[in-house]
Design a protein around this motif. Structure first.
Motif, PDB file in Angstrom:
ATOM      1  N   PHE A 209      25.307  37.975  43.465  1.00  0.00           N
ATOM      2  CA  PHE A 209      26.525  37.440  44.060  1.00  0.00           C
ATOM      3  C   PHE A 209      27.271  36.523  43.096  1.00  0.00           C
ATOM      4  O   PHE A 209      27.969  35.596  43.520  1.00  0.00           O
ATOM      5  CB  PHE A 209      26.186  36.722  45.371  1.00  0.00           C
ATOM      6  CG  PHE A 209      25.693  37.666  46.434  1.00  0.00           C
ATOM      7  CD1 PHE A 209      26.581  38.334  47.259  1.00  0.00           C
ATOM      8  CD2 PHE A 209      24.329  37.923  46.570  1.00  0.00           C
ATOM      9  CE1 PHE A 209      26.126  39.224  48.221  1.00  0.00           C
ATOM     10  CE2 PHE A 209      23.868  38.811  47.522  1.00  0.00           C
ATOM     11  CZ  PHE A 209      24.768  39.466  48.359  1.00  0.00           C
ATOM     12  N   SER A 210      27.119  36.800  41.799  1.00  0.00           N
ATOM     13  CA  SER A 210      27.870  36.089  40.767  1.00  0.00           C
ATOM     14  C   SER A 210      28.860  37.064  40.138  1.00  0.00           C
ATOM     15  O   SER A 210      28.452  37.960  39.387  1.00  0.00           O
ATOM     16  CB  SER A 210      26.921  35.534  39.687  1.00  0.00           C
ATOM     17  OG  SER A 210      26.018  34.603  40.248  1.00  0.00           O
ATOM     18  N   PRO A 211      30.152  36.959  40.463  1.00  0.00           N
ATOM     19  CA  PRO A 211      31.127  37.928  39.944  1.00  0.00           C
ATOM     20  C   PRO A 211      31.251  37.843  38.429  1.00  0.00           C
ATOM     21  O   PRO A 211      31.080  36.784  37.826  1.00  0.00           O
ATOM     22  CB  PRO A 211      32.426  37.523  40.642  1.00  0.00           C
ATOM     23  CG  PRO A 211      32.242  36.100  41.045  1.00  0.00           C
ATOM     24  CD  PRO A 211      30.782  35.926  41.313  1.00  0.00           C
ATOM     25  N   GLY A 212      31.539  39.009  37.845  1.00  0.00           N
ATOM     26  CA  GLY A 212      31.731  39.070  36.404  1.00  0.00           C
ATOM     27  C   GLY A 212      30.958  40.217  35.787  1.00  0.00           C
ATOM     28  O   GLY A 212      30.356  41.046  36.485  1.00  0.00           O
ATOM     29  N   ALA A 213      30.970  40.288  34.472  1.00  0.00           N
ATOM     30  CA  ALA A 213      30.306  41.368  33.738  1.00  0.00           C
ATOM     31  C   ALA A 213      28.794  41.233  33.834  1.00  0.00           C
ATOM     32  O   ALA A 213      28.246  40.130  33.933  1.00  0.00           O
ATOM     33  CB  ALA A 213      30.749  41.357  32.282  1.00  0.00           C
ATOM     34  N   ASP A 224      31.851  42.478  41.711  1.00  0.00           N
ATOM     35  CA  ASP A 224      32.958  41.928  42.501  1.00  0.00           C
ATOM     36  C   ASP A 224      32.434  41.588  43.888  1.00  0.00           C
ATOM     37  O   ASP A 224      31.556  42.285  44.422  1.00  0.00           O
ATOM     38  CB  ASP A 224      34.103  42.940  42.641  1.00  0.00           C
ATOM     39  CG  ASP A 224      34.860  43.158  41.343  1.00  0.00           C
ATOM     40  OD1 ASP A 224      34.843  42.245  40.501  1.00  0.00           O
ATOM     41  OD2 ASP A 224      35.443  44.241  41.175  1.00  0.00           O
ATOM     42  N   LEU A 225      32.952  40.514  44.465  1.00  0.00           N
ATOM     43  CA  LEU A 225      32.570  40.124  45.820  1.00  0.00           C
ATOM     44  C   LEU A 225      33.694  40.435  46.785  1.00  0.00           C
ATOM     45  O   LEU A 225      34.865  40.201  46.489  1.00  0.00           O
ATOM     46  CB  LEU A 225      32.226  38.635  45.872  1.00  0.00           C
ATOM     47  CG  LEU A 225      31.108  38.166  44.931  1.00  0.00           C
ATOM     48  CD1 LEU A 225      30.791  36.703  45.186  1.00  0.00           C
ATOM     49  CD2 LEU A 225      29.865  39.025  45.073  1.00  0.00           C
ATOM     50  N   VAL A 226      33.321  40.964  47.960  1.00  0.00           N
ATOM     51  CA  VAL A 226      34.307  41.360  48.964  1.00  0.00           C
ATOM     52  C   VAL A 226      33.901  40.763  50.301  1.00  0.00           C
ATOM     53  O   VAL A 226      32.731  40.834  50.703  1.00  0.00           O
ATOM     54  CB  VAL A 226      34.391  42.899  49.083  1.00  0.00           C
ATOM     55  CG1 VAL A 226      35.278  43.300  50.255  1.00  0.00           C
ATOM     56  CG2 VAL A 226      34.924  43.506  47.801  1.00  0.00           C
TER      57      VAL A 226
END
Length: 397
Positions: A209-213, A224-226
């Motif tokens: 749950f850590s957005p990014g590469a 990506d978090l939605v």
């Protein structure tokens, strides 16, 4: 082969697959606990680094044995079932003949002979023929199809004692059916298996749950978090299940009533976008520790290295819901499965004071996936996560 000792190792059942070693070995202590609990496991009996027999323990006190010849070819399968007090009946014995190694590897047998024995000694021997060599056998037998013989014999010759765990000498006499003769006494030697770290642990949940590469086994990707909406819990029991699979017992977690946000972790790769994990957040406090969500009869002590109990998925869909929420199966196609063809998550709404349901695509599809409970310092449930194991990190808990 004449043997005076047998090397004993344990693992999951694998006899229906080709191979001569455990693909997933387990410590003896785990196998012993599984035996006591009536759960399946397998015992491999070897001599001089050659497999002689693979014995599988099945539920309901059933056993299956695969026998290997001097070439380490699996040539025979014997099914045993309870017969009388303390005794097993070898009620089905299947042998195969192969013309060469290639035919054995592709399981193209020439002759399959199956002996079936009833509890009162009625015996039926059926021979089936396949392949060019099998056709010659059939011609010699004067038949182009199966050949069946029936007779009556003393059932005692098909009986053996029910083994206590570790008493594998019981199966040694069967090895003679593939030409392996035992000495007067046979010593059993357990093969040491590293205990490892035990069952699957909740590693890398934060990274999910850590957005990014990020890096995955398939190459570079991005997280990506939605926001998937608010989940309404009214009964104090959060359930995780496949909404279209009524035969699966949901995993439930005791939580306070209320409305809680659901977040999807999406993994974007060159292949496309998949749901890597889903989370219900109950407290805005980072979890201190993680525990696996278990059903009442599940025991972590029965799991081997990296194994887990998880939510079963049979429709490619998982969901968070209140444990009292009912699903009308006739409405699932129109209201859930068809919308999920074009959306990652779908809410099945309810009246203002009734629980809703939030469903989402389950990673790469059907399977079983671990459900983790994140607890705060004081033991409260801070979040519940289902991990679809697309890119679990290697970090610590």
């Amino acid at each position: 082969m004449i043997f005076d000792s047998l090397d004993v190792s344990y693992g999951n059942m694998w006899g229906s697959q080709q191979g001569t070693t455990h693909p997933d070995p387990m410590p003896r202590a785990v196998a012993a606990r599984r035996h006591a609990a009536g759960m399946e496991y397998a015992v491999l009996l070897s001599a001089r680094e050659r497999p002689l027999a693979l014995v599988e323990y099945w539920p309901r006190r059933m056993w299956r044995m695969y026998l290997f010849d001097d070439r380490s070819w699996r040539m025979q399968m014997i099914d045993l079932k309870p017969h009388s007090a303390g005794m097993l009946l070898a009620h089905r014995n299947t042998r195969w003949q192969f013309s060469n190694e290639q035919e054995h590897a592709s399981w193209n047998w020439d002759v399959q002979e199956t002996t079936t024995v009833s509890a009162d000694g009625q015996v039926e021997v059926s021979s089936e023929f396949g392949g060019p060599l099998g056709a010659l056998h059939a011609l010699a037998a004067g038949s182009s199809g199966a050949r069946v013989r029936r007779f009556v014999t003393a059932v005692e010759s098909f009986l053996c004692s029910v083994p206590e765990f570790g008493d594998w000498q019981v199966f040694a006499p069967f090895l003679a059916q593939q030409g392996h003769e035992s000495a007067r006494s046979v010593v059993l030697r357990d093969v040491s298996v590293d205990e490892g770290s035990g069952p699957l642990r909740a590693t890398g949940i934060d990274q999910l749950f850590s957005p990014g590469a990020c890096d995955t086994p398939d190459g570079p990707a991005a997280v990506d978090l939605v926001d998937a909406g608010l989940l309404r819990i009214t009964s104090g029991q959060l359930a995780v299940s496949d909404p279209g699979w009524s035969g699966e017992t949901p995993r439930t977690v005791a939580v306070p009533p209320g409305e809680f946000p659901v977040t999807l972790s999406l993994l974007r790769t060159a292949r496309g976008v998949d749901v890597a994990a889903a989370r219900v957040t109950l407290l805005d406090i980072p979890p201190r520790e993680w525990e696996m969500a278990l059903l009442p009869d599940e025991d972590l002590g029965l799991l081997g290295e990296g194994q887990f109990y998880g939510v079963g998925v049979d429709t490619g869909t998982a969901a968070f819901m209140d444990a009292t929420r009912t699903v009308i199966e006739d409405q699932l196609d129109d209201e859930l499965f068809m919308p999920l063809d074009s959306h990652l998550a779908v809410e099945l709404p309810s009246t203002e004071h009734e629980p809703n349901l939030i469903a989402f695509r389950a990673g790469m599809g059907d399977g079983a996936y671990p459900v983790w409970i994140g607890r705060t310092d004081d033991g409260q449930v801070g979040c519940v996560v289902v991990d679809f194991q697309l890119h679990s990190a290697d970090g610590g808990e």
